[in-house]
Design a protein around this motif. Sequence first.
Motif, PDB file in Angstrom:
ATOM      1  N   ASP A  51       0.853  -1.179   0.000  1.00 57.35           N
ATOM      2  CA  ASP A  51       0.000   0.000   0.000  1.00 57.35           C
ATOM      3  C   ASP A  51       0.894   1.236   0.000  1.00 57.35           C
ATOM      4  O   ASP A  51       1.370   1.686   1.035  1.00 57.35           O
ATOM      5  CB  ASP A  51      -0.890  -0.062   1.249  1.00 57.35           C
ATOM      6  N   GLU A  52       1.114   1.774  -1.193  1.00 53.55           N
ATOM      7  CA  GLU A  52       2.037   2.900  -1.331  1.00 53.55           C
ATOM      8  C   GLU A  52       1.561   4.134  -0.569  1.00 53.55           C
ATOM      9  O   GLU A  52       2.367   4.860   0.015  1.00 53.55           O
ATOM     10  CB  GLU A  52       2.208   3.237  -2.827  1.00 53.55           C
ATOM     11  N   ILE A  53       0.251   4.359  -0.558  1.00 47.94           N
ATOM     12  CA  ILE A  53      -0.249   5.560   0.126  1.00 47.94           C
ATOM     13  C   ILE A  53       0.016   5.451   1.623  1.00 47.94           C
ATOM     14  O   ILE A  53       0.535   6.369   2.251  1.00 47.94           O
ATOM     15  CB  ILE A  53      -1.751   5.776  -0.176  1.00 47.94           C
ATOM     16  N   ILE A  57       3.646   7.279   1.333  1.00 46.69           N
ATOM     17  CA  ILE A  57       3.191   8.666   1.244  1.00 46.69           C
ATOM     18  C   ILE A  57       2.826   9.187   2.635  1.00 46.69           C
ATOM     19  O   ILE A  57       3.193  10.286   3.016  1.00 46.69           O
ATOM     20  CB  ILE A  57       1.960   8.768   0.324  1.00 46.69           C
ATOM     21  N   ARG A  58       2.117   8.361   3.386  1.00 45.35           N
ATOM     22  CA  ARG A  58       1.675   8.816   4.715  1.00 45.35           C
ATOM     23  C   ARG A  58       2.562   8.283   5.827  1.00 45.35           C
ATOM     24  O   ARG A  58       2.297   8.514   7.001  1.00 45.35           O
ATOM     25  CB  ARG A  58       0.212   8.434   4.944  1.00 45.35           C
ATOM     26  N   PRO A 392       3.606   2.715  -8.237  1.00 47.09           N
ATOM     27  CA  PRO A 392       2.927   3.516  -9.276  1.00 47.09           C
ATOM     28  C   PRO A 392       2.957   5.030  -9.061  1.00 47.09           C
ATOM     29  O   PRO A 392       3.209   5.768 -10.025  1.00 47.09           O
ATOM     30  CB  PRO A 392       1.495   2.978  -9.250  1.00 47.09           C
ATOM     31  N   ILE A 393       2.689   5.512  -7.849  1.00 47.15           N
ATOM     32  CA  ILE A 393       2.666   6.972  -7.669  1.00 47.15           C
ATOM     33  C   ILE A 393       4.057   7.537  -7.910  1.00 47.15           C
ATOM     34  O   ILE A 393       4.250   8.536  -8.613  1.00 47.15           O
ATOM     35  CB  ILE A 393       2.168   7.355  -6.258  1.00 47.15           C
ATOM     36  N   TRP A 411       1.559  16.319 -20.372  1.00 44.57           N
ATOM     37  CA  TRP A 411       2.207  15.569 -19.286  1.00 44.57           C
ATOM     38  C   TRP A 411       1.647  14.146 -19.224  1.00 44.57           C
ATOM     39  O   TRP A 411       2.393  13.171 -19.082  1.00 44.57           O
ATOM     40  CB  TRP A 411       1.978  16.274 -17.935  1.00 44.57           C
TER      41      TRP A 411
ATOM     42  N   TYR B  48     -11.119  11.499  -3.564  1.00 41.41           N
ATOM     43  CA  TYR B  48      -9.971  11.030  -2.781  1.00 41.41           C
ATOM     44  C   TYR B  48      -9.483  12.144  -1.865  1.00 41.41           C
ATOM     45  O   TYR B  48      -9.263  11.955  -0.668  1.00 41.41           O
ATOM     46  CB  TYR B  48      -8.843  10.566  -3.706  1.00 41.41           C
ATOM     47  N   ALA B  52      -9.556  12.283   2.196  1.00 40.87           N
ATOM     48  CA  ALA B  52      -8.291  12.354   2.941  1.00 40.87           C
ATOM     49  C   ALA B  52      -8.283  13.561   3.885  1.00 40.87           C
ATOM     50  O   ALA B  52      -7.773  13.482   5.001  1.00 40.87           O
ATOM     51  CB  ALA B  52      -7.113  12.434   1.975  1.00 40.87           C
ATOM     52  N   ALA B  56      -6.759  11.608   7.365  1.00 39.41           N
ATOM     53  CA  ALA B  56      -5.285  11.640   7.379  1.00 39.41           C
ATOM     54  C   ALA B  56      -4.705  13.034   7.112  1.00 39.41           C
ATOM     55  O   ALA B  56      -3.661  13.379   7.655  1.00 39.41           O
ATOM     56  CB  ALA B  56      -4.744  10.643   6.362  1.00 39.41           C
ATOM     57  N   TYR B  57      -5.362  13.801   6.263  1.00 40.68           N
ATOM     58  CA  TYR B  57      -4.814  15.123   5.912  1.00 40.68           C
ATOM     59  C   TYR B  57      -5.589  16.260   6.566  1.00 40.68           C
ATOM     60  O   TYR B  57      -5.593  17.390   6.052  1.00 40.68           O
ATOM     61  CB  TYR B  57      -4.820  15.298   4.383  1.00 40.68           C
ATOM     62  N   GLN B  60      -4.374  19.727   6.708  1.00 39.69           N
ATOM     63  CA  GLN B  60      -4.162  20.513   5.489  1.00 39.69           C
ATOM     64  C   GLN B  60      -5.432  21.165   4.974  1.00 39.69           C
ATOM     65  O   GLN B  60      -5.433  21.831   3.943  1.00 39.69           O
ATOM     66  CB  GLN B  60      -3.532  19.619   4.416  1.00 39.69           C
ATOM     67  N   ARG B 118      -1.363  19.102  -6.745  1.00 39.39           N
ATOM     68  CA  ARG B 118      -0.800  18.192  -7.743  1.00 39.39           C
ATOM     69  C   ARG B 118      -0.429  16.872  -7.084  1.00 39.39           C
ATOM     70  O   ARG B 118      -0.724  15.791  -7.603  1.00 39.39           O
ATOM     71  CB  ARG B 118       0.434  18.829  -8.395  1.00 39.39           C
ATOM     72  N   LEU B 122      -2.075  13.199  -7.918  1.00 41.96           N
ATOM     73  CA  LEU B 122      -1.338  12.005  -8.340  1.00 41.96           C
ATOM     74  C   LEU B 122      -1.620  10.826  -7.398  1.00 41.96           C
ATOM     75  O   LEU B 122      -1.741   9.688  -7.848  1.00 41.96           O
ATOM     76  CB  LEU B 122       0.168  12.287  -8.393  1.00 41.96           C
ATOM     77  N   GLU B 123      -1.755  11.118  -6.111  1.00 43.59           N
ATOM     78  CA  GLU B 123      -2.098  10.034  -5.179  1.00 43.59           C
ATOM     79  C   GLU B 123      -3.450   9.436  -5.544  1.00 43.59           C
ATOM     80  O   GLU B 123      -3.635   8.216  -5.520  1.00 43.59           O
ATOM     81  CB  GLU B 123      -2.144  10.560  -3.735  1.00 43.59           C
ATOM     82  N   PHE B 126      -3.038   7.505  -9.061  1.00 44.82           N
ATOM     83  CA  PHE B 126      -2.167   6.331  -9.184  1.00 44.82           C
ATOM     84  C   PHE B 126      -2.087   5.505  -7.899  1.00 44.82           C
ATOM     85  O   PHE B 126      -1.366   4.523  -7.831  1.00 44.82           O
ATOM     86  CB  PHE B 126      -0.759   6.773  -9.608  1.00 44.82           C
ATOM     87  N   GLY B 127      -2.808   5.931  -6.847  1.00 40.55           N
ATOM     88  CA  GLY B 127      -2.800   5.184  -5.594  1.00 40.55           C
ATOM     89  C   GLY B 127      -3.747   4.002  -5.655  1.00 40.55           C
ATOM     90  O   GLY B 127      -4.518   3.832  -6.604  1.00 40.55           O
ATOM     91  N   ASP B 128      -3.709   3.194  -4.642  1.00 35.88           N
ATOM     92  CA  ASP B 128      -4.588   2.027  -4.582  1.00 35.88           C
ATOM     93  C   ASP B 128      -6.048   2.484  -4.540  1.00 35.88           C
ATOM     94  O   ASP B 128      -6.395   3.386  -3.783  1.00 35.88           O
ATOM     95  CB  ASP B 128      -4.247   1.209  -3.324  1.00 35.88           C
ATOM     96  N   LEU B 130      -8.406   1.458  -3.099  1.00 36.04           N
ATOM     97  CA  LEU B 130      -9.081   1.349  -1.818  1.00 36.04           C
ATOM     98  C   LEU B 130      -9.199   2.698  -1.107  1.00 36.04           C
ATOM     99  O   LEU B 130      -9.974   2.845  -0.175  1.00 36.04           O
ATOM    100  CB  LEU B 130      -8.419   0.288  -0.926  1.00 36.04           C
ATOM    101  N   TYR B 131      -8.441   3.698  -1.581  1.00 37.60           N
ATOM    102  CA  TYR B 131      -8.557   5.040  -1.003  1.00 37.60           C
ATOM    103  C   TYR B 131      -9.565   5.927  -1.738  1.00 37.60           C
ATOM    104  O   TYR B 131      -9.664   7.109  -1.467  1.00 37.60           O
ATOM    105  CB  TYR B 131      -7.187   5.725  -0.978  1.00 37.60           C
TER     106      TYR B 131
END
Lengths: 568, 178
Positions: A51-53, A57-58, A392-393, A411, B48, B52, B56-57, B60, B118, B122-123, B126-128, B130-131
């Motif tokens: 789980d990359e996020i 990331i987190r 991936p990210i 892009w 997303y 978040a 978690a965020y 922000q 940005r 991208l999260e 390209f993130g899972d 499940l989020y």
Amino acid sequence: MAPVNLPRTDVVLIGLGAAGGLAVLPLARAGLKIVGLEAGGWFRSADHRPDEIRNNIRHWPHAVQKANQEIPTARNGRDGPPLPRPDYHPMMNGVGGTSLHYWGQSWRLMQWDFKVRSETIRRYGVSAIPPGCTVEDWPLSYEELEPYYDKVEYAIGVSGKAGNVQGNISRTGNVFESPRQREYPMPPLRAAGFADHMAEAASRLGWHPYSPPAAINSVPYDKRSACFYHGFCGSGGCPVNAKNSTAVSTIPQAIATGNLKIVPYAHVIAIESDAYGRVTGARYLSDKREYFQPASVVLLAGYTYENTRLLLLSKSKAYPRGLSNNHGQVGLHYMSHTRTGVVGLFSFDLNRWYGTPAQGTALDDWADDNFDHSEVEFIGGGNLLVPMEAKPIEAANMSTFGKAPRWGSSWKAFVRENAARWAPVWAQISTFPFEDRFLDLDPAVKDSLGYPVCRLTVGLKETEERAMRFMQEKAERWLREAGAIATNQLPLFPIGLSTHAYGGTRMGENPERNVVNGWGFSHEAPNLGILGASTMGTSGARNPTLTVQALAWRTADYLIRQWKFIAE
Amino acid sequence: MSALRFAGTTNAEVFTPNERHCLEAIVSRIIPADTNGPGAVEVGCALYIESALRDAYRSQKSAYSAGLAALDSRAIERTGKLFAALDINEQDRILSEFELNTRVGEYQDSAAFFELVRRHTLEGMFGDPLYGGNANFAGWDLIGYPGLRMYVTPELQRMDVAIHRLRLSAKQLMHGSR
Ligand SMILES: Cc1cc2nc3c(=O)[nH]c(=O)nc-3n(C[C@H](O)[C@H](O)[C@H](O)COP(=O)(O)OP(=O)(O)OC[C@H]3O[C@@H](n4cnc5c(N)ncnc54)[C@H](O)[C@@H]3O)c2cc1C
């Protein structure tokens, strides 16, 4: 409320990470009763999902209950401006500590790293030591640590190919490595297309590529699975227990002896000492209650920042400036690896998606004193590494190499074509301690309990900048030789808050300049031992953990042999 | 206490309708829908980000409110319309100004705000899944990521191999195929 007084034990250990979680094995086997106080909890392998996020990331939000309350601050020089404070701590809380999700690269240091000062003077003269540099030779040699490297490699399980077994050099291993008594317990991690491609390019340049050693199983080991190469290993825990964190290797074996009791979610706030300067035990918080765990010996293994901070916070009559700090050495000789790299863009797919970053190709041709430094105006050097695994990210958030904007339709077209066509070469470079770089307590910033956090005083040295630029040039040559059509230099990452943080409780024979002796015990509090890279006086060009673990085993061994002398 | 205890979540509204439209407009310029497939809005990046910001965020949220307001006021100042109502060329022009911080003045942190959105876009892309983003794995398809699999054979690590794409989120992988 007065703390709850617990029954006395032989050893109280603070922190069950890579270092503490290793030391418990020899101690428990020797029959000593250990209480391990750990700020985090237990993880199951099923908690470690790809789980990359969450992981990258987190930064493990589920496992930094304590660490994220005490993120160190940093400033550039004594009078310099504060540096931006990151919003996460790079290390984590859990049984197994940061070895749960580290990359698992498991290098030994080289002979040279133990003798930087005398070898530099011998080969280049005293003027080659940069001004203000406080580097000393270690109080032990590589040869004295070698048996412990060997024990750790076999106890946790390390995959690799030896380059030097008792002086016999093998070209398929790292030809620069210092002599080892025998092969690794497991063959290296599997080959991968792009790693091989880079190794061939390095060979064409006349360099000496090898497959880096890792505490990851290339074959089943100790009833644990071999690596599944599913990726998400860099900053990820292992769902099949093929990454040999102390939580799955040494800690369960220590528990099986019946001599180790682990107290999870125990947050140590002070080490107590008596009027004679001996430590008496650790005070900790658990579920808002305070406890005192008395012990004959205290072992501190909370990672560099916490090792330093806990000493400075633990003031007493015998230690008015902080525990073991009557010589004012706690916090000094701080350093961390400087790092940089180059990314390369290719005209074909590299397929780096899967695997683990410990599975790539590495080079030591430009590390340590493996090349002549007469012309370069710095000492030491860097290890170069091409890692496998692209998440991936991370892959999509690539450099556009000046060929596209950073967003919008063009892009999108660019990453569609190129996300699988780029790779980094990382350079990890030896750093050295300087007078004006140190750790202390922040006068203003506090953790959630009201204790000051650790503060870093840092600053880039010219010699370091030169070394980083030198390594960038080598990385670029390597990528170009491999067919990169464009390259882009990554920033220079100077010393700062780091997962490779050294010093603060340096090891050395002279108590005027060091906190612990050559065995890892305090010069001032004789029954206090310190485990971790905070005791290391040089970094080498490679990740610290295997050395940290070899030192931890050696400190444990010394304690066992000298128990009567130290504990009573 | 469990090692897996997350910070508490609530279902409180994060954005006003105006803020939500503005955010959707931004993310759809960062990754537009085009011949290369769905864009950020279609795959759920705005959702997303909103979810978040709910947990978690959380910290922000104020940066978003301030940044979205600054973007809208820049749009109104220039055209009399909210950012979301502008045509895409005008939107791109204002976003570029934010990205490059070319107009310092009323809102100092415009580049930081652009980078924040940005990064989160991208999260979400390209993130899972499940989020809540990367709907139908469109983000992974875009960059050719071959998908989560528990065991990867040596062949799948060769450079010249065509890999069959799997479509599993981490949760499905952990609960299913082992
Ligand atoms: C993403 C990542 C990748 C890495 N990759 C590599 C690699 O490939 N190779 C390598 O050699 N190194 C690597 N490292 C570095 C490696 O993780 C550290 O060198 C190693 O974990 C340090 O061991 P330690 O025991 O000193 O600290 P840790 O492993 O962090 O353990 C310290 C433990 O002490 C506990 N603790 C702290 N304070 C207290 C307190 N007051 N009371 C109770 N308990 C406390 C913590 O909860 C933690 O469990 C990596 C690090 C990270 C973050």
